[in-house]
Design a protein around this motif. Sequence first.
Motif, short mmCIF file in Angstrom:
data_model
loop_
_atom_site.label_atom_id
_atom_site.label_comp_id
_atom_site.label_asym_id
_atom_site.label_seq_id
_atom_site.Cartn_x
_atom_site.Cartn_y
_atom_site.Cartn_z
N LYS A 153 0.58 -0.86 0.23
CA LYS A 153 -0.01 -0.29 -0.41
C LYS A 153 0.82 1.47 0.33
N THR A 154 2.15 1.31 0.78
CA THR A 154 3.00 3.03 1.00
C THR A 154 3.58 2.29 -0.40
N TYR A 185 -0.70 4.16 7.20
CA TYR A 185 0.34 2.95 6.68
C TYR A 185 1.57 3.27 7.19
#
Length: 312
Positions: A153-154, A185
């Motif tokens: 996600k990052t 995150y």
Amino acid sequence: MHQAPDILSLARKAPVMFNELELLQYREQQIPGSVQYTIHRYRRQSQFEVDDMGMLVYHRVEKNSKENYLELRFCISGNTYCRQKEIECDNCRFSLSNSCEQKSPSVDVLSFLFSPTHLSQFINGGKMKSMPDEIVHFRHASSFSKTLTLCGKTRTVLEALLNHNYSGSMENIFLNAQMQMLLLYSLECMIGEKEEMAFTCKFLANESDREKIEKAREILLQHIGEPITIKELSRKVAINECYLKKGFKELYGTTVFDFYQSQRMEHARYLLYEKGLSVTEVSMMLGYSSISHFSTAFKKHTGIKPCELLLR
């Protein structure tokens, strides 16, 4: 004052001389009422091996809250950068990036600085139930730096930040949203790592003892020019020498002495190369009894003699 390690040096696992790098792009922007961010994009040389990594830096000054900040740092390698991006070469404009002869592999170093004023919008007024609450409220007692694993996600957010096509107000809205996702995150990552953390040194399970080790690191950074012994350091943080040495090794992956020497030599490199001080001046500033002792320590850390650095 807490001095976080240079993320590019950590990612490379070796000190970085910035004259080794060619800056392809630099960008700095303050989004109104939000975050200050910078992007340094360097050309990656074939021999320049760099790991992808992130870092959360929590900086708190007890007697001056105006100096408080939370910073996210990231180092990303493996991207490519079109040297004609600002005017868009035809190949990149029509998504024919494989045919672009202007592409260069890059190392991207990003920093996002969150102020207490900006973070105050996320405070719900309830009791602090977790580490992220303490950080957002700036109630955690001591400053610290924490390296972070980059999850999928990052990476997606960072990719979007580096390659978006927004401009004007739309760009500010987009950037603000993405940076808040990065913060979310990163805090999630920190929580996950903390929950999974199992210390070999049992005393480190006690937060107050961990804070003593963190404080010892800060004291070392404050005494770069004033040599301090393990005994003196252990007294300053009220922990015995054995616990200090074992705890420091586990938390930071290096011995107290090696960390201290590394920081002193990096400071010496800065004074010699950036400030133009003489070898004699730097040797005296760092408390060495002789220039030869300083020269030997400097070469052991950097691979070159101080006088050789001055000639570069």
